[in-house]
Design a protein around this motif. Structure first.
Motif, PDB file in Angstrom:
ATOM      1  N   HIS A  69      47.011  41.112  39.804  1.00 29.68           N
ATOM      2  CA  HIS A  69      46.487  41.757  38.420  1.00 29.68           C
ATOM      3  C   HIS A  69      46.388  40.436  37.585  1.00 29.68           C
ATOM      4  O   HIS A  69      46.819  39.442  37.704  1.00 29.68           O
ATOM      5  CB  HIS A  69      47.656  42.531  37.764  1.00 29.68           C
ATOM      6  CG  HIS A  69      48.841  41.711  37.340  1.00 29.68           C
ATOM      7  ND1 HIS A  69      48.940  41.177  35.863  1.00 29.68           N
ATOM      8  CD2 HIS A  69      50.009  41.429  37.926  1.00 29.68           C
ATOM      9  CE1 HIS A  69      50.072  40.479  36.053  1.00 29.68           C
ATOM     10  NE2 HIS A  69      50.649  40.559  37.083  1.00 29.68           N
ATOM     11  N   ALA A  70      45.411  40.755  36.461  1.00 36.63           N
ATOM     12  CA  ALA A  70      45.207  39.913  35.471  1.00 36.63           C
ATOM     13  C   ALA A  70      45.854  40.661  34.130  1.00 36.63           C
ATOM     14  O   ALA A  70      45.051  41.408  33.669  1.00 36.63           O
ATOM     15  CB  ALA A  70      43.721  39.526  35.334  1.00 36.63           C
ATOM     16  N   GLU A  71      47.050  40.278  33.749  1.00 40.18           N
ATOM     17  CA  GLU A  71      47.578  40.682  32.634  1.00 40.18           C
ATOM     18  C   GLU A  71      47.437  42.286  32.518  1.00 40.18           C
ATOM     19  O   GLU A  71      47.528  43.039  31.392  1.00 40.18           O
ATOM     20  CB  GLU A  71      46.785  40.324  31.070  1.00 40.18           C
ATOM     21  CG  GLU A  71      47.164  38.827  30.962  1.00 40.18           C
ATOM     22  CD  GLU A  71      46.644  38.307  29.645  1.00 40.18           C
ATOM     23  OE1 GLU A  71      45.734  39.133  29.183  1.00 40.18           O
ATOM     24  OE2 GLU A  71      46.992  37.152  29.160  1.00 40.18           O
ATOM     25  N   GLY A  72      47.844  42.713  33.777  1.00 44.61           N
ATOM     26  CA  GLY A  72      47.878  44.289  33.856  1.00 44.61           C
ATOM     27  C   GLY A  72      46.702  45.019  34.144  1.00 44.61           C
ATOM     28  O   GLY A  72      46.731  46.206  34.811  1.00 44.61           O
ATOM     29  N   ARG A  73      45.567  44.431  34.658  1.00 48.37           N
ATOM     30  CA  ARG A  73      44.337  44.988  35.027  1.00 48.37           C
ATOM     31  C   ARG A  73      44.653  44.643  36.638  1.00 48.37           C
ATOM     32  O   ARG A  73      44.492  43.285  36.993  1.00 48.37           O
ATOM     33  CB  ARG A  73      42.963  44.407  34.757  1.00 48.37           C
ATOM     34  CG  ARG A  73      42.900  44.611  33.135  1.00 48.37           C
ATOM     35  CD  ARG A  73      41.386  43.961  32.542  1.00 48.37           C
ATOM     36  NE  ARG A  73      40.971  44.575  31.275  1.00 48.37           N
ATOM     37  CZ  ARG A  73      40.891  43.878  30.286  1.00 48.37           C
ATOM     38  NH1 ARG A  73      41.225  42.514  30.272  1.00 48.37           N
ATOM     39  NH2 ARG A  73      40.400  44.157  29.071  1.00 48.37           N
ATOM     40  N   VAL A  74      44.623  45.588  37.392  1.00 50.55           N
ATOM     41  CA  VAL A  74      44.664  45.254  38.906  1.00 50.55           C
ATOM     42  C   VAL A  74      43.442  44.774  39.523  1.00 50.55           C
ATOM     43  O   VAL A  74      42.234  45.298  39.073  1.00 50.55           O
ATOM     44  CB  VAL A  74      44.831  46.700  39.500  1.00 50.55           C
ATOM     45  CG1 VAL A  74      45.200  46.258  41.172  1.00 50.55           C
ATOM     46  CG2 VAL A  74      46.271  47.205  39.026  1.00 50.55           C
ATOM     47  N   LEU A  75      43.502  43.782  40.257  1.00 49.06           N
ATOM     48  CA  LEU A  75      42.588  42.863  40.829  1.00 49.06           C
ATOM     49  C   LEU A  75      42.165  43.446  42.217  1.00 49.06           C
ATOM     50  O   LEU A  75      43.319  43.704  43.043  1.00 49.06           O
ATOM     51  CB  LEU A  75      42.752  41.605  40.650  1.00 49.06           C
ATOM     52  CG  LEU A  75      42.907  40.696  39.424  1.00 49.06           C
ATOM     53  CD1 LEU A  75      43.491  39.579  39.422  1.00 49.06           C
ATOM     54  CD2 LEU A  75      41.865  41.227  38.457  1.00 49.06           C
ATOM     55  N   ASP A  76      40.971  43.368  42.665  1.00 49.48           N
ATOM     56  CA  ASP A  76      40.606  43.657  44.208  1.00 49.48           C
ATOM     57  C   ASP A  76      40.787  42.305  44.877  1.00 49.48           C
ATOM     58  O   ASP A  76      40.988  41.292  44.451  1.00 49.48           O
ATOM     59  CB  ASP A  76      39.305  44.248  44.401  1.00 49.48           C
ATOM     60  CG  ASP A  76      38.110  43.335  43.699  1.00 49.48           C
ATOM     61  OD1 ASP A  76      38.244  42.199  43.576  1.00 49.48           O
ATOM     62  OD2 ASP A  76      37.085  43.845  43.982  1.00 49.48           O
ATOM     63  N   ALA A  77      40.358  42.459  46.341  1.00 54.49           N
ATOM     64  CA  ALA A  77      40.543  41.251  47.142  1.00 54.49           C
ATOM     65  C   ALA A  77      39.622  39.889  46.763  1.00 54.49           C
ATOM     66  O   ALA A  77      39.891  38.844  46.971  1.00 54.49           O
ATOM     67  CB  ALA A  77      40.358  41.793  48.661  1.00 54.49           C
ATOM     68  N   GLU A  78      38.841  40.354  45.969  1.00 55.87           N
ATOM     69  CA  GLU A  78      37.792  39.091  45.465  1.00 55.87           C
ATOM     70  C   GLU A  78      38.193  38.704  43.989  1.00 55.87           C
ATOM     71  O   GLU A  78      37.643  37.963  43.293  1.00 55.87           O
ATOM     72  CB  GLU A  78      36.421  39.857  45.326  1.00 55.87           C
ATOM     73  CG  GLU A  78      35.750  39.568  46.750  1.00 55.87           C
ATOM     74  CD  GLU A  78      36.046  40.934  47.777  1.00 55.87           C
ATOM     75  OE1 GLU A  78      36.276  41.912  46.930  1.00 55.87           O
ATOM     76  OE2 GLU A  78      36.279  40.581  48.940  1.00 55.87           O
ATOM     77  N   GLY A  79      39.377  39.377  43.624  1.00 61.17           N
ATOM     78  CA  GLY A  79      39.576  38.678  42.311  1.00 61.17           C
ATOM     79  C   GLY A  79      39.119  39.388  40.872  1.00 61.17           C
ATOM     80  O   GLY A  79      39.297  38.946  39.909  1.00 61.17           O
ATOM     81  N   ARG A  80      38.330  40.687  41.362  1.00 61.19           N
ATOM     82  CA  ARG A  80      37.765  41.345  40.171  1.00 61.19           C
ATOM     83  C   ARG A  80      38.554  42.470  39.792  1.00 61.19           C
ATOM     84  O   ARG A  80      39.109  43.359  40.644  1.00 61.19           O
ATOM     85  CB  ARG A  80      36.331  41.801  40.740  1.00 61.19           C
ATOM     86  CG  ARG A  80      35.554  40.819  41.150  1.00 61.19           C
ATOM     87  CD  ARG A  80      34.169  41.462  41.911  1.00 61.19           C
ATOM     88  NE  ARG A  80      34.267  42.173  42.923  1.00 61.19           N
ATOM     89  CZ  ARG A  80      33.643  42.643  43.789  1.00 61.19           C
ATOM     90  NH1 ARG A  80      32.579  41.985  43.847  1.00 61.19           N
ATOM     91  NH2 ARG A  80      34.175  43.179  44.966  1.00 61.19           N
ATOM     92  N   ALA A  81      38.488  42.807  38.541  1.00 59.59           N
ATOM     93  CA  ALA A  81      39.246  43.888  37.891  1.00 59.59           C
ATOM     94  C   ALA A  81      38.828  45.090  38.510  1.00 59.59           C
ATOM     95  O   ALA A  81      37.621  45.297  38.317  1.00 59.59           O
ATOM     96  CB  ALA A  81      39.159  43.697  36.279  1.00 59.59           C
ATOM     97  N   ILE A  82      39.397  46.104  38.937  1.00 60.82           N
ATOM     98  CA  ILE A  82      39.331  47.417  39.361  1.00 60.82           C
ATOM     99  C   ILE A  82      39.154  48.471  38.095  1.00 60.82           C
ATOM    100  O   ILE A  82      40.165  48.505  37.719  1.00 60.82           O
ATOM    101  CB  ILE A  82      40.266  47.924  40.406  1.00 60.82           C
ATOM    102  CG1 ILE A  82      40.412  47.082  41.750  1.00 60.82           C
ATOM    103  CG2 ILE A  82      39.817  49.271  40.819  1.00 60.82           C
ATOM    104  CD1 ILE A  82      41.340  47.469  42.528  1.00 60.82           C
ATOM    105  N   PRO A  83      38.146  48.890  37.993  1.00 63.24           N
ATOM    106  CA  PRO A  83      37.932  49.925  36.649  1.00 63.24           C
ATOM    107  C   PRO A  83      38.979  50.930  36.768  1.00 63.24           C
ATOM    108  O   PRO A  83      39.428  51.368  37.706  1.00 63.24           O
ATOM    109  CB  PRO A  83      36.358  50.422  37.036  1.00 63.24           C
ATOM    110  CG  PRO A  83      35.710  49.415  37.829  1.00 63.24           C
ATOM    111  CD  PRO A  83      36.854  49.102  38.893  1.00 63.24           C
ATOM    112  N   ARG A  84      39.533  51.104  35.733  1.00 67.30           N
ATOM    113  CA  ARG A  84      40.570  52.274  35.270  1.00 67.30           C
ATOM    114  C   ARG A  84      41.661  52.217  36.165  1.00 67.30           C
ATOM    115  O   ARG A  84      42.572  53.047  36.059  1.00 67.30           O
ATOM    116  CB  ARG A  84      39.786  53.575  35.407  1.00 67.30           C
ATOM    117  CG  ARG A  84      38.619  53.843  34.595  1.00 67.30           C
ATOM    118  CD  ARG A  84      38.051  55.234  34.910  1.00 67.30           C
ATOM    119  NE  ARG A  84      37.585  55.651  35.988  1.00 67.30           N
ATOM    120  CZ  ARG A  84      36.637  55.119  36.560  1.00 67.30           C
ATOM    121  NH1 ARG A  84      35.754  54.319  36.103  1.00 67.30           N
ATOM    122  NH2 ARG A  84      36.534  55.360  37.952  1.00 67.30           N
ATOM    123  N   LEU A  85      42.258  50.856  36.580  1.00 68.53           N
ATOM    124  CA  LEU A  85      43.365  50.778  37.351  1.00 68.53           C
ATOM    125  C   LEU A  85      44.265  49.507  36.748  1.00 68.53           C
ATOM    126  O   LEU A  85      43.730  48.493  36.795  1.00 68.53           O
ATOM    127  CB  LEU A  85      43.204  50.525  39.118  1.00 68.53           C
ATOM    128  CG  LEU A  85      44.317  50.519  39.639  1.00 68.53           C
ATOM    129  CD1 LEU A  85      45.026  52.095  39.630  1.00 68.53           C
ATOM    130  CD2 LEU A  85      44.211  50.325  41.410  1.00 68.53           C
TER     131      LEU A  85
END
Length: 452
Positions: free
Chosen positions: A338-354
């Protein structure tokens, strides 16, 4: 401000982390509609199933959590497991935000030789048993006269204290009768607590340490030779008052003459690093290497090996989280990326609404109250995202039709049944252990209930 009207938020996990997140979110977005989803039939997570029953002052946190759940914007749905009854994708499709707050429920891996032997168990399993977790074993072996506990934190103290405790000492708590009865006939006589660190470096709280010596018919034994302080330890005592209190308590115990009258004894050992567990088919002993601290306080082996005969080893070396099906998980770190609570996918991108909060976000460190600031960070980002994204399209309620789900009224019926059982024994409550019994109470409505 959010551009959403009555945003729908799902929070997975109805323990302190999830309930604190709901409370903070409603403070920021008063018109939010929150569904709290919990896989167990009861809410409150760690406070109900992770705090020792002889710590009622900590369990009082439940009163504050209960007050949060009274908010009309919160809908409770217990006995619902993500990945079984509903998927992450279904939640993300139906809610404007999904917060994972499932905590840490497993022991850290322990890989020394012999760790696979019968009788080598994790603290998480033992805590679940004595706290009446519905998925814990119905019985626990307490027949071996001498056991070892590994760890230098408060969980290790809890495990040690309960192993040495007489069942009668828990009769005023919410402990189920089956557990009190088992402790009453325990064959354990000696509990050895081993810490890899020295006495000035343990992670005990001073209050919980002193509780070891306040038990009836239990003697605490400390070898004065294990309390010798090196230069590093002296620096620690100068800097930290809690460590001074801990060493002072240990010194008092070490200076007391042996009583020899107690039926159970607790032995505290320091600077012991486990290297192998001994035995053929089950635990028969454990071997340690004595440790010492270098000038920077790092523990190093001395080459001196010592052995103790014990019939069980309890590992209290830390917890880790379990993956949530359908959500990313960092297996090495045991948390959600995660980035400060935003969950990240395998590429390091924030997953919308998660999003994530609590121990599955940052690991099992800190006290229960520290999850508030953690939840505040996650909720702040969720609120920012609500202001910059379109609401999800209205759709079917993914929790509808789950007949086994336990709603708020269902939980109150379980709560009332536990209070009735407790009153019959002269205590506040007696916890119900059986999932089937809990669900039996939950699904028998009364004529006066309002549905939430």
């Amino acid at each position: 401000m959010t551009s959403h009207i009555n945003p729908r938020i799902a929070i997975v996990g109805a323990g302190p982390a999830g309930i604190y997140a709901a409370d903070i979110l409603l403070g920021r977005v008063p018109d939010a509609r929150i569904d709290l989803i919990e896989k167990l039939p009861a809410p409150y997570g760690l406070v109900r199933y992770g705090v020792a029953p002889d710590h009622p002052r900590i369990r009082k946190i439940i009163d504050a959590l209960h007050d949060v759940l009274l908010h009309p914007g919160i809908r409770l749905r217990c006995n619902v497991e993500v990945g079984v009854d509903v998927t992450i994708d279904e939640l993300r499709a139906a809610y404007d935000g999904v917060i994972i707050a499932t905590g840490a429920d497993r022991d850290l891996p322990f890989t020394i030789p012999g760790a696979e032997l019968a009788g080598c168990v994790g603290a998480a399993d033992f805590v679940a048993w004595y706290d009446g977790h519905p998925d814990a074993p119905s019985d626990w072996g307490l027949d071996t006269p001498s056991v070892a506990v590994l760890g230098a934190g408060n969980v290790a103290l809890d495990v040690t204290r309960i192993l040495a405790k007489h069942g009668a000492a828990l009769e005023s708590t919410d402990t189920p009768d089956s557990i009190i009865d088992r402790l009453s006939v325990s064959g354990i006589r000696d509990v050895h607590l081993f810490a890899r660190r020295g006495p000035a470096d343990v992670r005990f709280s001073a209050l919980e340490l002193r509780e070891l010596g306040e038990q009836r018919d239990v003697e605490v034994i400390v070898d004065p030779g294990e309390l010798e302080l090196d230069a590093h330890a002296e620096r620690m005592l100068e800097q930290f008052s809690q460590r001074r209190i801990i060493v002072r308590t240990l010194t008092e115990w070490a200076q007391r003459p042996a009583q020899g009258t107690a039926s159970r004894r607790i032995h505290l050992h320091f600077r012991h690093n486990p290297v192998r567990i001994l035995g053929a088919d089950r635990v028969e002993g454990i071997e340690f290497e004595r440790t010492a601290s270098d000038p920077l306080g790092r523990m190093t082996g001395t080459g001196e090996l010592v052995r103790y005969e014990v019939g069980a080893v309890y590992r209290a070396i830390g917890y880790r989280s379990s993956p949530v099906p359908g959500a990313p998980f960092d297996v090495d770190r045991g948390v959600m990326p995660h980035a400060e609570g935003r969950v990240l996918d395998a590429e390091g991108r924030a997953i919308p609404r998660l999003y994530a909060t609590g121990w599955i976000k940052r690991g099992p460190v800190g006290l229960i109250g520290s999850t508030k600031s953690d939840a505040a960070q996650t909720v702040a980002h969720l609120v920012d995202d609500l202001a910059s994204t379109a609401p999800v399209a209205g759709g079917a309620d993914p929790l509808a039709g789950l007949g086994a789900a336990v709603d708020w009224n269902g939980w109150l019926r379980i709560d009332e049944a536990e209070r009735r059982a407790g009153a019959a024994r002269g205590r506040e409550r007696t916890k119900i252990v059986s999932r089937e019994e809990m669900l039996g109470h939950a699904h028998v409505p009364t004529m006066t209930e309002s549905i939430r």
